[in-house]
Design a protein around this motif. Structure first.
Motif, PDB file in Angstrom:
ATOM      1  N   LEU A  18      -4.949   6.448   2.507  1.00  0.00           N
ATOM      2  CA  LEU A  18      -4.613   7.570   1.621  1.00  0.00           C
ATOM      3  C   LEU A  18      -4.682   7.126   0.164  1.00  0.00           C
ATOM      4  O   LEU A  18      -4.038   6.158  -0.231  1.00  0.00           O
ATOM      5  N   ASP A  19      -5.504   7.850  -0.602  1.00  0.00           N
ATOM      6  CA  ASP A  19      -5.574   7.625  -2.047  1.00  0.00           C
ATOM      7  C   ASP A  19      -4.312   8.216  -2.663  1.00  0.00           C
ATOM      8  O   ASP A  19      -4.142   9.435  -2.678  1.00  0.00           O
ATOM      9  N   MET A  20      -3.436   7.333  -3.163  1.00  0.00           N
ATOM     10  CA  MET A  20      -2.161   7.812  -3.714  1.00  0.00           C
ATOM     11  C   MET A  20      -2.297   8.281  -5.164  1.00  0.00           C
ATOM     12  O   MET A  20      -1.359   8.874  -5.710  1.00  0.00           O
ATOM     13  N   MET A  21      -3.444   7.992  -5.795  1.00  0.00           N
ATOM     14  CA  MET A  21      -3.609   8.254  -7.227  1.00  0.00           C
ATOM     15  C   MET A  21      -4.410   9.529  -7.507  1.00  0.00           C
ATOM     16  O   MET A  21      -4.682   9.862  -8.662  1.00  0.00           O
TER      17      MET A  21
ATOM     18  N   GLY B 233      -3.156   2.438  -4.150  1.00  0.00           N
ATOM     19  CA  GLY B 233      -2.762   2.908  -5.468  1.00  0.00           C
ATOM     20  C   GLY B 233      -2.113   1.795  -6.285  1.00  0.00           C
ATOM     21  O   GLY B 233      -2.058   0.638  -5.859  1.00  0.00           O
ATOM     22  N   ASP B 234      -1.609   2.175  -7.423  1.00  0.00           N
ATOM     23  CA  ASP B 234      -0.989   1.222  -8.342  1.00  0.00           C
ATOM     24  C   ASP B 234       0.383   0.793  -7.789  1.00  0.00           C
ATOM     25  O   ASP B 234       1.337   1.573  -7.782  1.00  0.00           O
ATOM     26  N   GLU B 235       0.423  -0.473  -7.357  1.00  0.00           N
ATOM     27  CA  GLU B 235       1.609  -1.021  -6.713  1.00  0.00           C
ATOM     28  C   GLU B 235       2.887  -0.820  -7.535  1.00  0.00           C
ATOM     29  O   GLU B 235       3.943  -0.480  -7.007  1.00  0.00           O
ATOM     30  N   SER B 236       2.739  -1.017  -8.852  1.00  0.00           N
ATOM     31  CA  SER B 236       3.928  -0.942  -9.702  1.00  0.00           C
ATOM     32  C   SER B 236       4.516   0.474  -9.744  1.00  0.00           C
ATOM     33  O   SER B 236       5.690   0.665  -9.986  1.00  0.00           O
ATOM     34  N   GLN B 237       3.665   1.458  -9.500  1.00  0.00           N
ATOM     35  CA  GLN B 237       4.171   2.833  -9.426  1.00  0.00           C
ATOM     36  C   GLN B 237       4.629   3.181  -8.012  1.00  0.00           C
ATOM     37  O   GLN B 237       5.634   3.860  -7.819  1.00  0.00           O
ATOM     38  N   LEU B 238       3.847   2.699  -7.025  1.00  0.00           N
ATOM     39  CA  LEU B 238       4.105   3.124  -5.646  1.00  0.00           C
ATOM     40  C   LEU B 238       5.372   2.527  -5.050  1.00  0.00           C
ATOM     41  O   LEU B 238       6.147   3.226  -4.388  1.00  0.00           O
TER      42      LEU B 238
ATOM     43  N   GLU C 107     -18.571   2.193 -12.224  1.00  0.00           N
ATOM     44  CA  GLU C 107     -17.852   1.467 -13.276  1.00  0.00           C
ATOM     45  C   GLU C 107     -16.413   1.129 -12.910  1.00  0.00           C
ATOM     46  O   GLU C 107     -15.764   0.360 -13.610  1.00  0.00           O
ATOM     47  N   LYS C 108     -15.912   1.730 -11.846  1.00  0.00           N
ATOM     48  CA  LYS C 108     -14.518   1.492 -11.472  1.00  0.00           C
ATOM     49  C   LYS C 108     -14.408   1.044 -10.015  1.00  0.00           C
ATOM     50  O   LYS C 108     -13.877   1.772  -9.164  1.00  0.00           O
ATOM     51  N   PRO C 109     -14.870  -0.180  -9.737  1.00  0.00           N
ATOM     52  CA  PRO C 109     -14.814  -0.678  -8.353  1.00  0.00           C
ATOM     53  C   PRO C 109     -13.375  -0.904  -7.882  1.00  0.00           C
ATOM     54  O   PRO C 109     -13.126  -0.986  -6.689  1.00  0.00           O
ATOM     55  N   GLN C 110     -12.446  -1.011  -8.815  1.00  0.00           N
ATOM     56  CA  GLN C 110     -11.038  -1.219  -8.442  1.00  0.00           C
ATOM     57  C   GLN C 110     -10.252   0.095  -8.425  1.00  0.00           C
ATOM     58  O   GLN C 110      -9.023   0.090  -8.409  1.00  0.00           O
ATOM     59  N   SER C 111     -10.983   1.201  -8.458  1.00  0.00           N
ATOM     60  CA  SER C 111     -10.285   2.487  -8.376  1.00  0.00           C
ATOM     61  C   SER C 111      -9.853   2.737  -6.939  1.00  0.00           C
ATOM     62  O   SER C 111     -10.411   2.174  -5.991  1.00  0.00           O
ATOM     63  N   SER C 112      -8.860   3.592  -6.788  1.00  0.00           N
ATOM     64  CA  SER C 112      -8.345   3.895  -5.446  1.00  0.00           C
ATOM     65  C   SER C 112      -9.429   4.508  -4.558  1.00  0.00           C
ATOM     66  O   SER C 112      -9.490   4.219  -3.355  1.00  0.00           O
ATOM     67  N   ILE C 113     -10.294   5.325  -5.134  1.00  0.00           N
ATOM     68  CA  ILE C 113     -11.357   5.941  -4.323  1.00  0.00           C
ATOM     69  C   ILE C 113     -12.382   4.890  -3.898  1.00  0.00           C
ATOM     70  O   ILE C 113     -12.776   4.834  -2.722  1.00  0.00           O
ATOM     71  N   SER C 114     -12.797   4.035  -4.828  1.00  0.00           N
ATOM     72  CA  SER C 114     -13.767   2.989  -4.483  1.00  0.00           C
ATOM     73  C   SER C 114     -13.206   2.074  -3.399  1.00  0.00           C
ATOM     74  O   SER C 114     -13.900   1.733  -2.431  1.00  0.00           O
TER      75      SER C 114
ATOM     76  N   SER D  14      -8.237  11.848   0.161  1.00  0.00           N
ATOM     77  CA  SER D  14      -7.941  11.848  -1.269  1.00  0.00           C
ATOM     78  C   SER D  14      -7.901  13.266  -1.817  1.00  0.00           C
ATOM     79  O   SER D  14      -8.689  14.125  -1.405  1.00  0.00           O
ATOM     80  N   ALA D  15      -6.999  13.506  -2.741  1.00  0.00           N
ATOM     81  CA  ALA D  15      -6.974  14.769  -3.478  1.00  0.00           C
ATOM     82  C   ALA D  15      -7.534  14.552  -4.882  1.00  0.00           C
ATOM     83  O   ALA D  15      -7.322  15.356  -5.781  1.00  0.00           O
ATOM     84  N   GLY D  16      -8.281  13.470  -5.035  1.00  0.00           N
ATOM     85  CA  GLY D  16      -8.824  13.130  -6.346  1.00  0.00           C
ATOM     86  C   GLY D  16     -10.145  13.815  -6.640  1.00  0.00           C
ATOM     87  O   GLY D  16     -10.485  14.830  -6.029  1.00  0.00           O
ATOM     88  N   ASN D  17     -10.885  13.241  -7.548  1.00  0.00           N
ATOM     89  CA  ASN D  17     -12.178  13.769  -7.999  1.00  0.00           C
ATOM     90  C   ASN D  17     -13.103  14.100  -6.807  1.00  0.00           C
ATOM     91  O   ASN D  17     -13.577  13.215  -6.091  1.00  0.00           O
TER      92      ASN D  17
END
Lengths: 315, 315
Positions: free
Chosen positions: B5-8, B38-43, B78-85, B101-104
């Protein structure tokens, strides 16, 4: 002005049409003379019973009726004494100034194209629907069914026809034209929408605001919504089904009630040389009243002359 | 099974996704392990705060986010470290069995096509929408937006994909397939519909019942409604706007409430080799819960194997 009405068309003929005539005369200030085309033996007692003012109408007898499911071209040819055939004859010969029917839609379209003909320069005459909005204003969507496949130029002409209708009949100042699409930005959509966008953008006769999406159809975003007749027809019928669902579920909401086809009456055929209005087969008295009123507005506003001028001057 | 699950992704990330995870685990009997990207510090603090059972999930850290309006191909590159990638990387390498994902949306589609690829024989993967009906059952309409221009053969494949989904996920026995059109009889419609009808009629893999009209979309007439993505998308968004209108007008009707996109969650991409589910940007906890549930159902029912067999055997 003389407005011709096919009394034999629709699922509830001729009673619904008679009630519509009565309602019109009782509620609308009008100096129109109504020419009621139908079977005299049925009409005369119904009109007497409804106490319709005899000075306001004449009856033109028709001995035949074109059924709702008859083949249009064949029926028009084989039934010259039908109410629809007689209506177009009267309209063509300037005995009436507008013709209304809730009968066989195909026969109405064929009759219109053969008797009345398209305005010079109009490639594809079109039918539209009024779109009720929450603020009480009305949008217009076109085409809603007779032009299932369109070219970009057809959609541009629908935009012009719809803008003139919106301005002169719905009294919208500088109507906003939206292209129905599946994304907001230029370049989105199917091939037709992609090719149509730049043509609308460069056209000086209209106020193009860009693409609108399905969620905007019932909003005030655009006053004139342009699409091919496939999508338009499906949307129109879906909106009508929302009314049916709401009614079935006892939801009595002023706005959702307006999605009922009865409330807007009928659709004018735009782009032809005389006012022709086609009603839903299920039209009742309110729909007939509204169609007669619309015919009056189309004549009074000289809409067709304005359309003729617009296409004459070139676009 | 492991569900990624893409959390971002989405307008309310990551809070809405965390709440959706909690809701899923609290309400659905499941042995699924959730892989939260997703971003660990937020999750981590959000998950702790929501008291989510730590044995049921792992967090995979992503340091980038693809924004809702970024260019899909460019952003993925350009964003290989994105949650979707990262999600697609995990799915491709069988570290997860489904990705949500509910993203782009564009990035999700591009990622799906490039990482997961279409099932052999499927010309055009498609996205669908569930159609709520008054009797509580669910129809399926497809395509709803990624295939704006279609050929007849594409629509036939949508019919097959939709039938398999209806049967195995919605548990509809012998689902009825309807071709969305502007008339009931064969021969009606635009050129695409006219050409598609005979192909659907002769296809042995589906239960074709003929044309359906706009008024039938929300009815039980067809279980699988086939159309190109232009019309489908416009109808879908218009239906969602009906929910918005009803909500704005304080109409609280059980059926109209189901037109809310939140209630059906997200759409699976059908015709690709792994379960990918794309959510609305406005997804809240219920939508996330429903998407996780759908991923579980797609895995449990072995839907994709059934689609692969169906297209492998030729159609």
């Amino acid at each position: 002005m003389r407005i011709g009405l096919d009394m034999m068309g629709g699922d509830f003929a001729p009673a619904a049409a008679v009630k519509g005539v009565k309602l019109f005369l009782d509620t609308v200030a009008s100096d129109a003379h109504l020419v009621l085309i139908g079977d005299e033996s049925q009409l005369v007692p119904l009109l007497a019973e409804a106490q319709v003012d005899q000075s306001k109408y004449s009856v033109v007898h028709s001995s035949q009726v074109i059924g709702m499911n008859e083949h249009p071209t064949k029926a028009l040819k084989e039934k010259p004494q039908s109410s629809i055939s007689i209506g177009f004859h009267l309209l063509k010969n300037e005995k009436i100034d507008a013709f209304i029917s809730a009968g066989n839609t195909g026969a109405m379209m064929v009759g219109t194209f053969y008797s009345i003909k398209a305005i010079e320069g109009v490639q594809r005459p079109t039918i539209s629907t009024l779109v009720p909005r929450e603020n009480g204003s009305q949008g217009l969507m076109l085409d809603v069914g007779i032009n299932a496949d369109c070219k970009p130029e057809n959609l541009v002409q629908f935009a012009i026809l719809g803008s003139l209708y919106s301005k002169h009949i719905l009294k919208v100042d500088n109507p906003k034209v939206g292209l129905l699409n599946i994304g907001e930005e230029e370049g989105k959509g199917n091939l037709l929408a992609q090719a149509t966008y730049p043509l609308l953008k460069e056209n000086k006769q209209i106020n193009f605001i860009g693409n609108i999406e399905g969620r905007d159809v019932l909003s005030e975003k655009a006053d004139v919504i342009v699409c091919e007749g496939f999508t338009g027809n499906i949307i129109l019928k879906m909106a009508e089904s929302i009314y049916d669902i709401a009614a079935r579920r006892n939801i009595n909401d002023e706005y959702l009630n307006k999605l009922d086809s009865e409330s807007y009456g009928g659709t004018p055929v735009l782009g032809v040389n005389k006012p022709v209005i086609i009603g839903h087969g299920i039209s009742q008295n309110v729909a007939f009243k509204n169609m007669i009123l619309l015919a009056q507005q189309m004549i009074e506003s000289k809409l067709l002359e304005k359309i003729q001028e617009s296409f004459h001057s070139g676009n």
